[in-house]
Scaffold this motif. Structure first.
Motif, PDB file in Angstrom:
ATOM      1  N   ILE A 181      35.798  50.304  63.303  1.00  0.00           N
ATOM      2  CA  ILE A 181      36.678  49.501  64.715  1.00  0.00           C
ATOM      3  C   ILE A 181      38.258  49.700  64.204  1.00  0.00           C
ATOM      4  O   ILE A 181      38.925  50.122  65.172  1.00  0.00           O
ATOM      5  N   ILE A 182      38.660  49.598  63.120  1.00  0.00           N
ATOM      6  CA  ILE A 182      39.907  50.178  62.781  1.00  0.00           C
ATOM      7  C   ILE A 182      40.605  51.558  63.015  1.00  0.00           C
ATOM      8  O   ILE A 182      41.733  51.462  63.733  1.00  0.00           O
ATOM      9  N   ASP A 183      39.770  52.317  62.771  1.00  0.00           N
ATOM     10  CA  ASP A 183      40.034  53.790  63.092  1.00  0.00           C
ATOM     11  C   ASP A 183      40.218  53.969  64.620  1.00  0.00           C
ATOM     12  O   ASP A 183      41.015  54.423  65.050  1.00  0.00           O
ATOM     13  N   LEU A 184      39.253  53.280  65.401  1.00  0.00           N
ATOM     14  CA  LEU A 184      39.318  53.356  66.977  1.00  0.00           C
ATOM     15  C   LEU A 184      40.401  52.838  67.434  1.00  0.00           C
ATOM     16  O   LEU A 184      41.153  53.425  68.242  1.00  0.00           O
ATOM     17  N   VAL A 185      40.860  51.711  66.979  1.00  0.00           N
ATOM     18  CA  VAL A 185      42.033  50.967  67.522  1.00  0.00           C
ATOM     19  C   VAL A 185      43.323  51.888  67.297  1.00  0.00           C
ATOM     20  O   VAL A 185      44.173  52.078  67.920  1.00  0.00           O
ATOM     21  N   CYS A 186      43.306  52.305  66.020  1.00  0.00           N
ATOM     22  CA  CYS A 186      44.413  53.381  65.617  1.00  0.00           C
ATOM     23  C   CYS A 186      44.601  54.488  66.552  1.00  0.00           C
ATOM     24  O   CYS A 186      45.560  54.919  67.170  1.00  0.00           O
ATOM     25  N   ALA A 187      43.491  55.185  66.831  1.00  0.00           N
ATOM     26  CA  ALA A 187      43.281  56.267  67.784  1.00  0.00           C
ATOM     27  C   ALA A 187      43.762  55.934  69.170  1.00  0.00           C
ATOM     28  O   ALA A 187      44.467  56.471  69.765  1.00  0.00           O
ATOM     29  N   LEU A 188      43.225  54.804  69.610  1.00  0.00           N
ATOM     30  CA  LEU A 188      43.402  54.432  71.194  1.00  0.00           C
ATOM     31  C   LEU A 188      44.902  53.979  71.319  1.00  0.00           C
ATOM     32  O   LEU A 188      45.492  54.321  72.289  1.00  0.00           O
ATOM     33  N   GLN A 189      45.395  53.205  70.336  1.00  0.00           N
ATOM     34  CA  GLN A 189      46.832  52.581  70.318  1.00  0.00           C
ATOM     35  C   GLN A 189      47.948  53.229  69.805  1.00  0.00           C
ATOM     36  O   GLN A 189      48.902  52.900  69.829  1.00  0.00           O
ATOM     37  N   HIS A 190      47.399  54.457  69.090  1.00  0.00           N
ATOM     38  CA  HIS A 190      48.750  55.271  68.550  1.00  0.00           C
ATOM     39  C   HIS A 190      49.242  54.497  67.304  1.00  0.00           C
ATOM     40  O   HIS A 190      50.413  54.593  67.531  1.00  0.00           O
ATOM     41  N   CYS A 191      48.569  53.726  66.590  1.00  0.00           N
ATOM     42  CA  CYS A 191      49.250  52.662  65.819  1.00  0.00           C
ATOM     43  C   CYS A 191      48.762  53.017  64.284  1.00  0.00           C
ATOM     44  O   CYS A 191      47.735  53.627  64.084  1.00  0.00           O
ATOM     45  N   THR A 192      49.406  52.382  63.395  1.00  0.00           N
ATOM     46  CA  THR A 192      48.993  52.345  61.953  1.00  0.00           C
ATOM     47  C   THR A 192      47.774  51.525  61.626  1.00  0.00           C
ATOM     48  O   THR A 192      47.478  50.695  62.790  1.00  0.00           O
ATOM     49  N   THR A 193      47.156  51.558  60.699  1.00  0.00           N
ATOM     50  CA  THR A 193      46.079  50.853  60.055  1.00  0.00           C
ATOM     51  C   THR A 193      46.617  49.349  60.005  1.00  0.00           C
ATOM     52  O   THR A 193      45.780  48.433  60.655  1.00  0.00           O
ATOM     53  N   ALA A 194      47.832  49.146  59.312  1.00  0.00           N
ATOM     54  CA  ALA A 194      48.138  47.703  59.403  1.00  0.00           C
ATOM     55  C   ALA A 194      48.259  47.194  60.907  1.00  0.00           C
ATOM     56  O   ALA A 194      47.924  45.797  61.199  1.00  0.00           O
ATOM     57  N   GLU A 195      49.035  47.880  61.723  1.00  0.00           N
ATOM     58  CA  GLU A 195      49.105  47.402  63.245  1.00  0.00           C
ATOM     59  C   GLU A 195      47.902  47.101  63.865  1.00  0.00           C
ATOM     60  O   GLU A 195      47.815  46.280  64.575  1.00  0.00           O
ATOM     61  N   ALA A 196      46.790  47.968  63.646  1.00  0.00           N
ATOM     62  CA  ALA A 196      45.439  47.884  64.088  1.00  0.00           C
ATOM     63  C   ALA A 196      44.929  46.774  63.670  1.00  0.00           C
ATOM     64  O   ALA A 196      44.311  45.748  64.502  1.00  0.00           O
ATOM     65  N   MET A 197      44.881  46.391  62.580  1.00  0.00           N
ATOM     66  CA  MET A 197      44.535  45.123  61.848  1.00  0.00           C
ATOM     67  C   MET A 197      45.190  43.853  62.440  1.00  0.00           C
ATOM     68  O   MET A 197      44.577  42.980  62.860  1.00  0.00           O
ATOM     69  N   ARG A 198      46.604  43.781  62.693  1.00  0.00           N
ATOM     70  CA  ARG A 198      47.170  42.787  63.234  1.00  0.00           C
ATOM     71  C   ARG A 198      46.674  42.728  64.695  1.00  0.00           C
ATOM     72  O   ARG A 198      46.305  41.483  65.172  1.00  0.00           O
ATOM     73  N   ARG A 199      46.527  43.771  65.465  1.00  0.00           N
ATOM     74  CA  ARG A 199      46.169  43.828  66.759  1.00  0.00           C
ATOM     75  C   ARG A 199      44.617  42.964  66.937  1.00  0.00           C
ATOM     76  O   ARG A 199      44.327  42.190  67.810  1.00  0.00           O
ATOM     77  N   LEU A 200      43.816  43.478  65.928  1.00  0.00           N
ATOM     78  CA  LEU A 200      42.249  43.164  65.990  1.00  0.00           C
ATOM     79  C   LEU A 200      42.285  41.642  65.590  1.00  0.00           C
ATOM     80  O   LEU A 200      41.625  40.622  66.183  1.00  0.00           O
ATOM     81  N   ALA A 201      43.186  40.898  64.578  1.00  0.00           N
ATOM     82  CA  ALA A 201      43.173  39.803  64.265  1.00  0.00           C
ATOM     83  C   ALA A 201      43.828  38.694  65.775  1.00  0.00           C
ATOM     84  O   ALA A 201      43.351  37.820  65.739  1.00  0.00           O
ATOM     85  N   ALA A 202      44.839  39.331  66.302  1.00  0.00           N
ATOM     86  CA  ALA A 202      45.349  38.736  67.416  1.00  0.00           C
ATOM     87  C   ALA A 202      44.179  38.620  68.445  1.00  0.00           C
ATOM     88  O   ALA A 202      44.358  37.407  69.068  1.00  0.00           O
ATOM     89  N   LEU A 203      43.494  39.475  68.601  1.00  0.00           N
ATOM     90  CA  LEU A 203      42.562  39.653  69.705  1.00  0.00           C
ATOM     91  C   LEU A 203      41.373  38.442  69.369  1.00  0.00           C
ATOM     92  O   LEU A 203      41.000  37.808  70.376  1.00  0.00           O
ATOM     93  N   LYS A 204      41.070  38.177  68.204  1.00  0.00           N
ATOM     94  CA  LYS A 204      40.202  37.102  67.595  1.00  0.00           C
ATOM     95  C   LYS A 204      41.082  35.775  67.727  1.00  0.00           C
ATOM     96  O   LYS A 204      40.305  34.768  67.254  1.00  0.00           O
ATOM     97  N   GLY A 205      42.351  35.740  67.800  1.00  0.00           N
ATOM     98  CA  GLY A 205      42.953  34.564  67.688  1.00  0.00           C
ATOM     99  C   GLY A 205      43.257  33.878  66.148  1.00  0.00           C
ATOM    100  O   GLY A 205      43.371  32.636  66.082  1.00  0.00           O
ATOM    101  N   VAL A 206      43.206  34.776  65.379  1.00  0.00           N
ATOM    102  CA  VAL A 206      43.391  34.291  64.029  1.00  0.00           C
ATOM    103  C   VAL A 206      44.701  34.958  63.307  1.00  0.00           C
ATOM    104  O   VAL A 206      45.187  36.093  63.846  1.00  0.00           O
TER     105      VAL A 206
END
Length: 185
Positions: free
Chosen positions: A64-89
């Motif tokens: 999932i992290i690799d996919l978010v990086c590819a879709l959002q053109h972002c770093t791994t750290a940013e993808a993790m922040r976006r996924l955490a925000a998506l889950k509201g944590v």
């Protein structure tokens, strides 16, 4: 939220929230038209059980992290922040016993030492193991000595069109930059 928790975010659910629908479902495999590029025939597979994806057209794959990086053109750290925000944590703060580790600004320097005819017994053995005779390759291959940081190495090599060297030995396959194709007249 820890890395393990972030990797549990369902790729199928994430794609659904992003507006991508599976075109075909076969057991645990969901087939999509690739969200990474335009296509008419689904070649993007998500294995819902392993929560991993594979794009058959490009060979790209990951979690999932690799996919978010590819879709959002972002770093791994940013993808993790976006996924955490998506889950509201919030992400757990990072921790290291060694404190802040400086990021290396460059890869280890590689220095060409010498180029000569192939004579080293280990390289001759490597050639014979690959079914080649020294007389067959002498016009094309050389014995290349190079240094990476403070260590010296040797390999079979041939020049590329940009002035670099393609290098091979039983333990290494790489290039002395610049990387380019190699053509022969």
């Amino acid at each position: 939220m820890q890395l393990h928790d972030i990797k549990q975010v369902s790729i199928v659910d994430y794609l659904a929230q992003a507006g991508f629908e599976a075109k075909l479902i076969k057991g645990v495999n969901y087939w999509y038209c690739s969200p990474l590029r335009s296509e008419l025939t689904p070649s993007f597979k998500v294995n819902a059980e392993r929560n991993q994806w594979y794009d058959f057209a490009t060979g790209d794959h990951g979690d999932i992290i690799d996919l978010v990086c590819a879709l959002q053109h972002c770093t791994t750290a940013e993808a993790m922040r976006r996924l955490a925000a998506l889950k509201g944590v919030r992400l757990a703060p990072s921790f290291s016993f060694g404190g802040i580790t400086p990021v290396r600004s460059q890869s280890p320097s590689m220095e060409l030492i010498s180029v000569q005819a192939v004579k080293h017994p280990k390289l001759l053995l490597y050639l014979s193991e690959r079914g080649l005779q020294p007389s067959d390759v002498s016009p094309f291959l050389s014995e290349v000595y190079y240094r990476v940081s403070e260590k010296c190495f040797f390999a079979l090599g041939f020049p590329n069109d940009a002035g670099g060297w393609e290098l091979r030995n039983p333990y290494f396959k790489g290039c002395f930059a610049p990387k380019a194709i190699s053509t022969r007249p």
